[in-house]
Scaffold this motif. Structure first.
Motif, PDB file in Angstrom:
ATOM      1  N   LEU A  28       0.815  -1.217   0.000  1.00 23.01           N
ATOM      2  CA  LEU A  28       0.000   0.000   0.000  1.00 23.01           C
ATOM      3  C   LEU A  28       0.852   1.271   0.000  1.00 23.01           C
ATOM      4  CD1 LEU A  28      -2.858  -0.951   2.477  1.00 23.01           C
ATOM      5  CD2 LEU A  28      -3.021  -0.643   0.007  1.00 23.01           C
ATOM      6  N   PHE A  29       2.043   1.218   0.607  1.00 23.55           N
ATOM      7  CA  PHE A  29       2.892   2.403   0.695  1.00 23.55           C
ATOM      8  C   PHE A  29       3.873   2.548  -0.468  1.00 23.55           C
ATOM      9  CE2 PHE A  29       1.825   2.288   5.306  1.00 23.55           C
ATOM     10  CZ  PHE A  29       1.301   3.573   5.387  1.00 23.55           C
ATOM     11  N   ILE A  30       3.826   1.684  -1.456  1.00 26.58           N
ATOM     12  CA  ILE A  30       4.729   1.818  -2.604  1.00 26.58           C
ATOM     13  C   ILE A  30       4.522   3.156  -3.327  1.00 26.58           C
ATOM     14  CG2 ILE A  30       5.233   0.907  -4.933  1.00 26.58           C
ATOM     15  CD1 ILE A  30       5.083  -1.889  -3.753  1.00 26.58           C
ATOM     16  N   PRO A  31       3.286   3.631  -3.566  1.00 32.47           N
ATOM     17  CA  PRO A  31       3.126   4.917  -4.256  1.00 32.47           C
ATOM     18  C   PRO A  31       3.669   6.106  -3.447  1.00 32.47           C
ATOM     19  CG  PRO A  31       1.080   3.681  -4.332  1.00 32.47           C
ATOM     20  CD  PRO A  31       2.003   2.955  -3.428  1.00 32.47           C
ATOM     21  N   LEU A  32       3.841   5.955  -2.162  1.00 31.91           N
ATOM     22  CA  LEU A  32       4.306   7.048  -1.307  1.00 31.91           C
ATOM     23  C   LEU A  32       5.828   7.083  -1.308  1.00 31.91           C
ATOM     24  CD1 LEU A  32       3.277   9.275   0.628  1.00 31.91           C
ATOM     25  CD2 LEU A  32       3.475   7.604   2.452  1.00 31.91           C
ATOM     26  N   PHE A  33       6.424   7.671  -2.332  1.00 31.73           N
ATOM     27  CA  PHE A  33       7.867   7.861  -2.491  1.00 31.73           C
ATOM     28  C   PHE A  33       8.661   6.555  -2.417  1.00 31.73           C
ATOM     29  CE2 PHE A  33       6.321  11.776  -0.355  1.00 31.73           C
ATOM     30  CZ  PHE A  33       6.442  12.632  -1.438  1.00 31.73           C
ATOM     31  N   GLY A  34       8.061   5.463  -2.758  1.00 32.67           N
ATOM     32  CA  GLY A  34       8.772   4.184  -2.765  1.00 32.67           C
ATOM     33  C   GLY A  34       9.049   3.613  -1.384  1.00 32.67           C
ATOM     34  N   ILE A  35       8.446   4.195  -0.346  1.00 33.32           N
ATOM     35  CA  ILE A  35       8.671   3.701   1.019  1.00 33.32           C
ATOM     36  C   ILE A  35       8.233   2.244   1.141  1.00 33.32           C
ATOM     37  CG2 ILE A  35       7.954   3.954   3.432  1.00 33.32           C
ATOM     38  CD1 ILE A  35       7.888   6.954   2.957  1.00 33.32           C
ATOM     39  N   GLY A  36       7.237   1.877   0.392  1.00 36.71           N
ATOM     40  CA  GLY A  36       6.742   0.504   0.433  1.00 36.71           C
ATOM     41  C   GLY A  36       7.780  -0.510  -0.017  1.00 36.71           C
ATOM     42  N   LEU A  37       8.656  -0.109  -0.971  1.00 33.47           N
ATOM     43  CA  LEU A  37       9.713  -1.031  -1.418  1.00 33.47           C
ATOM     44  C   LEU A  37      10.689  -1.338  -0.287  1.00 33.47           C
ATOM     45  CD1 LEU A  37      10.411   0.404  -4.988  1.00 33.47           C
ATOM     46  CD2 LEU A  37       9.168  -1.671  -4.378  1.00 33.47           C
ATOM     47  N   VAL A  38      11.028  -0.297   0.471  1.00 30.17           N
ATOM     48  CA  VAL A  38      11.894  -0.502   1.641  1.00 30.17           C
ATOM     49  C   VAL A  38      11.174  -1.381   2.658  1.00 30.17           C
ATOM     50  CG1 VAL A  38      13.074   0.653   3.560  1.00 30.17           C
ATOM     51  CG2 VAL A  38      13.108   1.676   1.280  1.00 30.17           C
ATOM     52  N   GLY A  39       9.890  -1.135   2.829  1.00 31.74           N
ATOM     53  CA  GLY A  39       9.089  -1.945   3.750  1.00 31.74           C
ATOM     54  C   GLY A  39       9.048  -3.405   3.325  1.00 31.74           C
ATOM     55  N   LEU A  40       8.874  -3.656   2.017  1.00 26.85           N
ATOM     56  CA  LEU A  40       8.877  -5.030   1.519  1.00 26.85           C
ATOM     57  C   LEU A  40      10.202  -5.731   1.816  1.00 26.85           C
ATOM     58  CD1 LEU A  40       7.095  -4.753  -1.964  1.00 26.85           C
ATOM     59  CD2 LEU A  40       6.328  -6.040   0.030  1.00 26.85           C
ATOM     60  N   TYR A  41      11.300  -5.001   1.598  1.00 21.93           N
ATOM     61  CA  TYR A  41      12.620  -5.563   1.857  1.00 21.93           C
ATOM     62  C   TYR A  41      12.787  -5.903   3.340  1.00 21.93           C
ATOM     63  CZ  TYR A  41      17.647  -5.866   2.484  1.00 21.93           C
ATOM     64  OH  TYR A  41      18.903  -6.290   2.837  1.00 21.93           O
ATOM     65  N   LEU A  42      12.380  -4.986   4.215  1.00 15.07           N
ATOM     66  CA  LEU A  42      12.526  -5.213   5.656  1.00 15.07           C
ATOM     67  C   LEU A  42      11.654  -6.375   6.147  1.00 15.07           C
ATOM     68  CD1 LEU A  42      12.683  -1.522   6.944  1.00 15.07           C
ATOM     69  CD2 LEU A  42      14.560  -3.168   6.705  1.00 15.07           C
ATOM     70  N   VAL A  43      10.434  -6.471   5.625  1.00 14.27           N
ATOM     71  CA  VAL A  43       9.549  -7.571   6.019  1.00 14.27           C
ATOM     72  C   VAL A  43      10.125  -8.905   5.521  1.00 14.27           C
ATOM     73  CG1 VAL A  43       7.247  -8.570   5.709  1.00 14.27           C
ATOM     74  CG2 VAL A  43       7.494  -6.135   6.148  1.00 14.27           C
ATOM     75  N   TYR A  44      10.676  -8.911   4.307  1.00 11.86           N
ATOM     76  CA  TYR A  44      11.279 -10.127   3.765  1.00 11.86           C
ATOM     77  C   TYR A  44      12.468 -10.567   4.623  1.00 11.86           C
ATOM     78  CZ  TYR A  44      13.674 -13.281   0.592  1.00 11.86           C
ATOM     79  OH  TYR A  44      14.300 -14.371   0.044  1.00 11.86           O
ATOM     80  N   LYS A  45      13.321  -9.623   4.998  1.00 15.48           N
ATOM     81  CA  LYS A  45      14.474  -9.950   5.850  1.00 15.48           C
ATOM     82  C   LYS A  45      14.011 -10.487   7.198  1.00 15.48           C
ATOM     83  CE  LYS A  45      18.291  -8.158   6.215  1.00 15.48           C
ATOM     84  NZ  LYS A  45      19.651  -8.545   5.942  1.00 15.48           N
ATOM     85  N   ARG A  46      12.966  -9.905   7.736  1.00 14.34           N
ATOM     86  CA  ARG A  46      12.433 -10.355   9.023  1.00 14.34           C
ATOM     87  C   ARG A  46      11.858 -11.767   8.910  1.00 14.34           C
ATOM     88  NH1 ARG A  46       7.804  -7.121  12.166  1.00 14.34           N
ATOM     89  NH2 ARG A  46       7.659  -8.455  13.980  1.00 14.34           N
ATOM     90  N   GLN A  47      11.224 -12.059   7.793  1.00 17.01           N
ATOM     91  CA  GLN A  47      10.673 -13.391   7.564  1.00 17.01           C
ATOM     92  C   GLN A  47      11.786 -14.433   7.492  1.00 17.01           C
ATOM     93  OE1 GLN A  47       8.549 -13.866   3.870  1.00 17.01           O
ATOM     94  NE2 GLN A  47       8.709 -16.080   3.979  1.00 17.01           N
ATOM     95  N   LYS A  48      12.892 -14.117   6.862  1.00 18.20           N
ATOM     96  CA  LYS A  48      13.992 -15.063   6.667  1.00 18.20           C
ATOM     97  C   LYS A  48      14.956 -15.102   7.857  1.00 18.20           C
ATOM     98  CE  LYS A  48      12.749 -16.279   2.572  1.00 18.20           C
ATOM     99  NZ  LYS A  48      12.224 -17.597   2.329  1.00 18.20           N
ATOM    100  N   LYS A  49      14.676 -14.357   8.901  1.00 15.21           N
ATOM    101  CA  LYS A  49      15.590 -14.251  10.044  1.00 15.21           C
ATOM    102  C   LYS A  49      15.762 -15.576  10.781  1.00 15.21           C
ATOM    103  CE  LYS A  49      16.356 -11.609  14.249  1.00 15.21           C
ATOM    104  NZ  LYS A  49      15.869 -10.543  15.109  1.00 15.21           N
ATOM    105  N   TYR A  50      14.696 -16.330  10.980  1.00 15.62           N
ATOM    106  CA  TYR A  50      14.747 -17.553  11.782  1.00 15.62           C
ATOM    107  C   TYR A  50      14.692 -18.795  10.916  1.00 15.62           C
ATOM    108  CZ  TYR A  50      13.826 -14.487  15.710  1.00 15.62           C
ATOM    109  OH  TYR A  50      13.905 -13.495  16.634  1.00 15.62           O
ATOM    110  N   THR A  51      15.520 -19.775  11.270  1.00 14.97           N
ATOM    111  CA  THR A  51      15.537 -21.078  10.622  1.00 14.97           C
ATOM    112  C   THR A  51      15.484 -22.141  11.709  1.00 14.97           C
ATOM    113  OG1 THR A  51      16.928 -20.192   8.862  1.00 14.97           O
ATOM    114  CG2 THR A  51      16.802 -22.568   9.037  1.00 14.97           C
ATOM    115  N   TYR A  52      14.621 -23.109  11.543  1.00 14.60           N
ATOM    116  CA  TYR A  52      14.455 -24.179  12.530  1.00 14.60           C
ATOM    117  C   TYR A  52      14.813 -25.507  11.870  1.00 14.60           C
ATOM    118  CZ  TYR A  52      11.689 -20.366  14.348  1.00 14.60           C
ATOM    119  OH  TYR A  52      11.274 -19.128  14.756  1.00 14.60           O
ATOM    120  N   THR A  53      15.705 -26.252  12.518  1.00 17.42           N
ATOM    121  CA  THR A  53      16.142 -27.538  12.005  1.00 17.42           C
ATOM    122  C   THR A  53      15.740 -28.622  12.990  1.00 17.42           C
ATOM    123  OG1 THR A  53      18.026 -26.469  10.942  1.00 17.42           O
ATOM    124  CG2 THR A  53      18.108 -28.851  11.152  1.00 17.42           C
ATOM    125  N   PHE A  54      15.003 -29.600  12.502  1.00 15.91           N
ATOM    126  CA  PHE A  54      14.536 -30.715  13.314  1.00 15.91           C
ATOM    127  C   PHE A  54      15.317 -31.955  12.890  1.00 15.91           C
ATOM    128  CE2 PHE A  54      11.159 -27.699  12.777  1.00 15.91           C
ATOM    129  CZ  PHE A  54      10.582 -27.600  14.027  1.00 15.91           C
TER     130      PHE A  54
END
Length: 175
Positions: A28-54
């Protein structure tokens, strides 16, 4: 011949559904000066932060800095926590409690099915450990080979090569 005792492992990461709100707001924030692109990157990094090995015997949690391991036999309780949004998209957090610590598996897809599998694996490992302890061979009371040394000492004494005093003194070491 190849070694057949290697452990099987499964690796999971945080589900993208756990970060659905972050992704939606970023789009939703992509049209607002591209802030949404930075947000997408940060959310993606946060998603990939944890890895669980069983594996067959333990669970490992790894983030950017640390890795934590918990043996399955030490886990006493497994619980699932879900927010209202997590319930809607069928993700949740699983908490593993031991006597010393706890580990949280964040944003796992289908947490109740995973909880059920973990409880089965934990009970199997505990049963396996009990059987292993029951079939453990008993340790001999003395040192292995001490009986042969005592027989040798007795033979020397009977032949008169060792005095009675020396025989009694050395015999105390074998009792």
């Amino acid at each position: 011949m190849a070694d057949q005792t290697s452990e099987k492992t499964i690796t999971l990461q945080t589900s993208w559904k756990n970060h659905l709100l972050g992704y939606a707001l970023s789009v939703l924030f992509i049209p607002l000066f591209g802030i949404g692109l930075v947000g997408l990157y940060l959310v993606y990094k946060r998603q990939k932060k944890y890895t669980y090995t069983f594996s067959d015997t333990k669970i490992s949690s790894r983030d950017n800095k640390y890795q934590r391991n918990i043996d399955l036999v030490n886990i006493e309780r497994v619980s699932v926590e879900q927010s209202w949004l997590q319930k809607k998209v069928s993700v949740g957090n699983i908490t593993l409690n031991t006597t010393a610590t706890s580990m949280r598996l964040r944003g796992v897809a289908d947490p109740f099915a995973l909880k059920k599998m973990l409880e089965k694996a934990i009970s199997f490992q505990k049963e396996r450990l009990q059987k292993k302890e029951q079939t453990k061979p008993e340790q001999p009371e003395g040192n292995p080979g001490s009986m042969e040394r005592m027989d040798y000492l007795t033979g020397l004494w009977q032949q008169g090569l060792v005095s009675d005093e020396d025989f009694e003194k050395e015999k105390k070491h074998f009792e």
